[in-house]
Design a protein around this motif. Structure first.
Motif, PDB file in Angstrom:
ATOM      1  N   SER A 163       8.953  -5.095  -7.765  1.00 22.56           N
ATOM      2  CA  SER A 163      10.163  -4.901  -8.493  1.00 22.56           C
ATOM      3  C   SER A 163      10.977  -6.435  -8.128  1.00 22.56           C
ATOM      4  CB  SER A 163      11.469  -4.065  -8.491  1.00 22.56           C
ATOM      5  OG  SER A 163      12.526  -4.060  -8.717  1.00 22.56           O
ATOM      6  N   CYS A 164      11.348  -7.556  -9.191  1.00 25.26           N
ATOM      7  CA  CYS A 164      12.174  -8.438  -8.914  1.00 25.26           C
ATOM      8  C   CYS A 164      13.122  -8.811  -9.230  1.00 25.26           C
ATOM      9  CB  CYS A 164      10.635  -9.850  -9.425  1.00 25.26           C
ATOM     10  SG  CYS A 164       8.839  -9.652  -7.581  1.00 25.26           S
ATOM     11  N   ILE A 165      14.237  -8.871  -8.327  1.00 26.45           N
ATOM     12  CA  ILE A 165      15.345  -9.698  -9.419  1.00 26.45           C
ATOM     13  C   ILE A 165      15.779 -10.381  -8.642  1.00 26.45           C
ATOM     14  CG2 ILE A 165      17.654  -8.412  -9.660  1.00 26.45           C
ATOM     15  CD1 ILE A 165      17.400  -5.377  -8.388  1.00 26.45           C
ATOM     16  N   SER A 166      16.530 -11.569  -9.617  1.00 27.67           N
ATOM     17  CA  SER A 166      17.054 -12.537  -9.218  1.00 27.67           C
ATOM     18  C   SER A 166      18.419 -12.997 -10.228  1.00 27.67           C
ATOM     19  CB  SER A 166      16.317 -13.377 -10.373  1.00 27.67           C
ATOM     20  OG  SER A 166      17.488 -14.803 -10.193  1.00 27.67           O
ATOM     21  N   ALA A 180       6.843 -11.058  -9.941  1.00 26.11           N
ATOM     22  CA  ALA A 180       6.093  -9.895 -10.555  1.00 26.11           C
ATOM     23  C   ALA A 180       4.537  -9.307 -10.186  1.00 26.11           C
ATOM     24  CB  ALA A 180       7.293  -9.367 -11.163  1.00 26.11           C
ATOM     25  N   LEU A 181       3.924 -10.013 -11.001  1.00 23.59           N
ATOM     26  CA  LEU A 181       2.700  -9.972 -11.514  1.00 23.59           C
ATOM     27  C   LEU A 181       2.026  -9.991  -9.644  1.00 23.59           C
ATOM     28  CD1 LEU A 181       1.925 -11.193 -14.525  1.00 23.59           C
ATOM     29  CD2 LEU A 181       1.711  -9.256 -14.174  1.00 23.59           C
ATOM     30  N   ASP A 182       2.678 -11.292  -9.083  1.00 22.17           N
ATOM     31  CA  ASP A 182       1.896 -11.512  -7.693  1.00 22.17           C
ATOM     32  C   ASP A 182       2.021 -10.439  -6.966  1.00 22.17           C
ATOM     33  OD1 ASP A 182       0.844 -14.009  -9.041  1.00 22.17           O
ATOM     34  OD2 ASP A 182       1.945 -15.688  -7.908  1.00 22.17           O
ATOM     35  N   LYS A 183       3.475 -10.005  -6.466  1.00 20.27           N
ATOM     36  CA  LYS A 183       3.526  -8.709  -6.214  1.00 20.27           C
ATOM     37  C   LYS A 183       3.251  -8.122  -6.226  1.00 20.27           C
ATOM     38  CE  LYS A 183       7.912  -9.924  -3.925  1.00 20.27           C
ATOM     39  NZ  LYS A 183       9.678  -9.720  -4.188  1.00 20.27           N
ATOM     40  N   ALA A 184       2.452  -6.903  -7.471  1.00 21.71           N
ATOM     41  CA  ALA A 184       1.829  -6.511  -7.810  1.00 21.71           C
ATOM     42  C   ALA A 184       0.499  -6.313  -7.057  1.00 21.71           C
ATOM     43  CB  ALA A 184       2.414  -5.669  -8.993  1.00 21.71           C
ATOM     44  N   ASN A 185      -0.106  -7.778  -7.178  1.00 27.21           N
ATOM     45  CA  ASN A 185      -1.594  -8.093  -6.870  1.00 27.21           C
ATOM     46  C   ASN A 185      -2.517  -7.168  -8.175  1.00 27.21           C
ATOM     47  OD1 ASN A 185      -3.480  -9.242  -5.830  1.00 27.21           O
ATOM     48  ND2 ASN A 185      -4.546  -7.426  -5.152  1.00 27.21           N
ATOM     49  N   LEU A 186      -1.791  -8.168  -9.241  1.00 23.04           N
ATOM     50  CA  LEU A 186      -2.446  -7.975 -10.475  1.00 23.04           C
ATOM     51  C   LEU A 186      -1.940  -9.427 -11.577  1.00 23.04           C
ATOM     52  CD1 LEU A 186       0.517  -5.036 -12.341  1.00 23.04           C
ATOM     53  CD2 LEU A 186      -2.148  -4.968 -11.823  1.00 23.04           C
ATOM     54  N   GLN A 187      -3.482  -8.871 -12.785  1.00 20.54           N
ATOM     55  CA  GLN A 187      -3.522 -10.259 -13.365  1.00 20.54           C
ATOM     56  C   GLN A 187      -2.412  -9.545 -14.517  1.00 20.54           C
ATOM     57  OE1 GLN A 187      -5.447 -12.911 -12.716  1.00 20.54           O
ATOM     58  NE2 GLN A 187      -5.387 -11.352 -10.455  1.00 20.54           N
ATOM     59  N   VAL A 188      -3.114 -10.844 -15.637  1.00 23.59           N
ATOM     60  CA  VAL A 188      -1.353 -10.649 -16.472  1.00 23.59           C
ATOM     61  C   VAL A 188      -2.234  -9.597 -17.295  1.00 23.59           C
ATOM     62  CG1 VAL A 188      -2.270 -12.681 -17.882  1.00 23.59           C
ATOM     63  CG2 VAL A 188       0.053 -11.125 -17.966  1.00 23.59           C
ATOM     64  N   LYS A 189      -3.269 -10.008 -18.003  1.00 28.99           N
ATOM     65  CA  LYS A 189      -4.634  -9.122 -18.745  1.00 28.99           C
ATOM     66  C   LYS A 189      -4.465  -7.705 -18.471  1.00 28.99           C
ATOM     67  CE  LYS A 189      -5.719 -13.332 -21.059  1.00 28.99           C
ATOM     68  NZ  LYS A 189      -5.154 -12.534 -22.362  1.00 28.99           N
ATOM     69  N   GLN A 190      -3.999  -7.918 -16.742  1.00 29.24           N
ATOM     70  CA  GLN A 190      -4.307  -5.612 -16.982  1.00 29.24           C
ATOM     71  C   GLN A 190      -2.667  -5.040 -17.230  1.00 29.24           C
ATOM     72  OE1 GLN A 190      -4.553  -6.903 -12.773  1.00 29.24           O
ATOM     73  NE2 GLN A 190      -5.676  -5.287 -12.581  1.00 29.24           N
ATOM     74  N   ILE A 191      -2.095  -6.114 -18.053  1.00 24.66           N
ATOM     75  CA  ILE A 191      -0.742  -5.060 -17.922  1.00 24.66           C
ATOM     76  C   ILE A 191      -1.339  -3.627 -19.774  1.00 24.66           C
ATOM     77  CG2 ILE A 191       1.870  -5.497 -19.850  1.00 24.66           C
ATOM     78  CD1 ILE A 191       1.486  -8.117 -17.906  1.00 24.66           C
ATOM     79  N   ALA A 200       7.309  -3.957 -12.395  1.00 25.28           N
ATOM     80  CA  ALA A 200       5.792  -3.446 -12.926  1.00 25.28           C
ATOM     81  C   ALA A 200       4.762  -2.494 -12.191  1.00 25.28           C
ATOM     82  CB  ALA A 200       3.833  -4.496 -12.437  1.00 25.28           C
ATOM     83  N   LEU A 201       4.941  -1.270 -13.314  1.00 27.39           N
ATOM     84  CA  LEU A 201       5.125   0.550 -12.937  1.00 27.39           C
ATOM     85  C   LEU A 201       3.122   0.393 -13.121  1.00 27.39           C
ATOM     86  CD1 LEU A 201       7.615  -0.377 -14.105  1.00 27.39           C
ATOM     87  CD2 LEU A 201       7.648   2.107 -12.764  1.00 27.39           C
ATOM     88  N   ASP A 202       2.536   0.929 -12.302  1.00 26.93           N
ATOM     89  CA  ASP A 202       1.059   1.892 -12.697  1.00 26.93           C
ATOM     90  C   ASP A 202       1.583   2.978 -12.836  1.00 26.93           C
ATOM     91  OD1 ASP A 202      -1.054   2.594 -12.423  1.00 26.93           O
ATOM     92  OD2 ASP A 202      -1.655   2.236 -10.401  1.00 26.93           O
ATOM     93  N   GLY A 203       1.915   4.016 -13.959  1.00 32.57           N
ATOM     94  CA  GLY A 203       1.857   5.454 -14.034  1.00 32.57           C
ATOM     95  C   GLY A 203       3.990   5.089 -13.926  1.00 32.57           C
TER      96      GLY A 203
END
Lengths: 189, 348
Positions: free
Chosen positions: B45-48, B80-91, B36-39
């Protein structure tokens, strides 16, 4: 009122249906992953809320099935709707029938549908046994998912989303396609 | 559904953060990755990795890879969303690798990304995996991609590219046979080292003599910017039966030195001929410590600037995919929904 999207993509031509309380309001066919995405995009713009997505999970083309499952999982995350998987072989306009499909590498799958349900997972048989299996079959209505020399008199028809629509009792959590075989692995020299 | 008005959460997000939130997905080979990037700011950044799964097969098995991508993709996006503290609707935009790569692997991430974008009613951007590697050295810099000679070197690719800005690339040359990383893996296998062999050789080489065995430098004197590595691998294959005793570290060091020698000399020659002052290196092999050292020394000698991709960005990752999407989102008004994944997607 429940808005339900059904995606069936186990063969070379897929279908997508949008239904409101089991009544079809929109139905389209598509070929390939790009068309599926465009169809899904235009279809859900027809409604203000999507409650459920049902995906045919095979057996069939692993690639096509994974495209449909992955697309639905992405949509679920965005929309917060429920997702279900349903065996694609239930996508025919009958209640008691046999579905035969090419499982590659000299094998076919046989799925017996009774009273609109799939009591056991489809089984694999060698191509050489196909004729004998059909002559022994107690189910006389037979569909093949693709033409085959061994099936000259069998009706060729792909599963269709519209026929999965009402198979609620066979819905399960959407996770992955029905994999009939372990991955084919060739060891490097 | 796509045309609905922004919710209060979206507005809050736009006020709090500095740019559009890009959620990016990478599944071109055996790594499932989400970022997830903000600008230009990396939020997560998560990798499996599937490296251990494929290790027993001595290489990536496409069907195994795609099955694992499908089982990992949804939990990894949530992580990735959890780590970024983001809600999906913010994408605000979804990006995914379109190619090149293994088609069955590409389609998992690409389709999931499309589904996410469709559900959100946000733009979808298909990103070229090589372009993402090529521009990854610029990630985190104050300036954006600028005129440079880019060496992209990994297990699947070895390319020299003239970069004149985002989307303006001229491929100067590439490998005519094995990719450099592929040669590392094959030679490691000949030496009895586990897969993936590149890091094993890198770790072993400092204990060996890089001049002990005189291995060939194919095409190093050619007047083009193409590479060839299969000849070095073959030379090692014919050399090994003649050796006795403790030779593994010396062979690893000699092989690594030959490959690095070719990569450095070709890259510097391109920069000199085209009079380009900035050199970049990216891709999994750019993490090789000897290559980084030799590139640094060569750049200093010739008065060139050098940008090396951060080690975390050298292997396959989704941060670099998101970075390209951020660069391109300013020029894109529509969506790539109608484009298919392409296992042979060309850079230019």
């Amino acid at each position: 009122m429940v808005n339900r999207l059904v995606i069936e993509n186990s063969g070379p031509t897929g279908s997508i249906v949008l239904a409101r309380d089991h009544a079809i309001v929109l139905e389209k066919t598509f070929q390939g992953s790009a068309e599926l995405a465009r169809m899904a995009d235009t279809t859900i713009k027809e409604i203000d809320r999507l409650d459920e997505i049902v995906v045919g999970i095979g057996p069939g083309s692993y690639t096509g099935l994974r495209v449909a499952v992955a697309t639905a999982l992405g949509m679920k995350l965005a929309l917060g709707c429920r997702t279900f998987g349903c065996a694609s072989v239930l996508g025919y306009p009958e209640e008691n029938y046999l579905v035969i499909g090419d499982a590659r590498r000299g094998a076919f799958f046989l799925a017996e549908i009774r009273a609109g349900k799939l009591p056991e997972l489809p089984r694999l048989i060698p191509r050489a046994d196909l004729g004998a299996e059909i002559s022994r079959a107690s189910l006389k209505r037979i569909f093949a998912t693709s033409p085959a020399e061994e099936l000259p008199d069998v009706e060729v028809m792909l599963p269709q989303a519209r026929h999965l629509l009402g198979r609620d009792e066979s819905f399960q959590d959407l996770r992955e396609p029905i994999y009939l075989k372990e991955p084919h692995i060739t060891q490097p020299k | 559904m796509a045309d609905k008005s922004a919710t209060s959460d979206e507005l809050l997000c736009e006020g709090r953060l500095s740019g559009p939130i890009v959620l990016s997905v990478e599944t071109s080979c055996d790594e499932t990755a989400v970022a997830a990037l903000d600008g230009r700011r990396l939020l997560s950044s998560c990798i499996s990795s599937q490296t251990l799964i494929h290790q027993e097969f001595g290489g990536v098995v496409p069907e195994v890879a795609s099955r694992n991508h499908l089982s990992k993709i949804e939990p990894l996006v949530n992580q990735a969303l959890d780590k970024a503290n983001l809600q999906v609707k913010q994408i605000g935009c979804v990006a995914a690798t379109r190619g090149p790569g293994l088609l069955t692997s590409l389609l998992v991430g690409y389709s999931f990304g499309k589904g996410l974008a469709i559900g959100l009613g946000k733009p979808f951007i298909g990103v070229n995996h090589i372009e993402a590697h090529l521009l990854s050295p610029f990630f985190g810099t104050e300036f954006g991609p600028e005129r440079s000679i880019g060496l992209v070197v990994s297990g699947g690719h070895t390319l020299l590219v003239l970069v004149d800005g985002v989307g303006q690339y001229k491929v100067l040359g590439g490998t005519v046979d094995d990719a450099a990383g592929e040669a590392f893996d094959k030679v490691a296998k000949l030496l009895g080292l586990p897969y993936p062999g590149g890091p094993q050789i890198d770790a072993l080489a400092p204990r060996g003599n890089p001049h002990r065995y005189d291995l060939p430098r194919p095409m190093v004197g050619s007047r083009d910017f193409n590479f060839s590595f299969s000849g070095i691998k073959t030379a090692v294959r014919y050399l090994l039966p003649k050796l006795e005793g403790d030779y593994v570290a010396d062979v690893a060091a000699s092989f690594q030195e030959a490959v690095v020698d070719i990569l450095v000399r070709k890259t510097m020659a391109a920069a000199a001929e085209l009079r380009v002052d900035l050199i970049t290196a990216s891709g999994g092999v750019s993490c090789n410590s000897r290559l980084r050292q030799r590139m640094g020394e060569a750049a200093e000698r010739s008065g060139k600037r050098l940008l090396l991709a951060e080690p975390a960005l050298t292997t396959d990752n989704a941060a670099m995919i998101g970075y390209v999407a951020v660069q391109r989102s300013r020029e894109i008004t529509g969506s790539d929904l109608a484009l298919d994944a392409d296992p042979n997607l060309a850079l230019a």
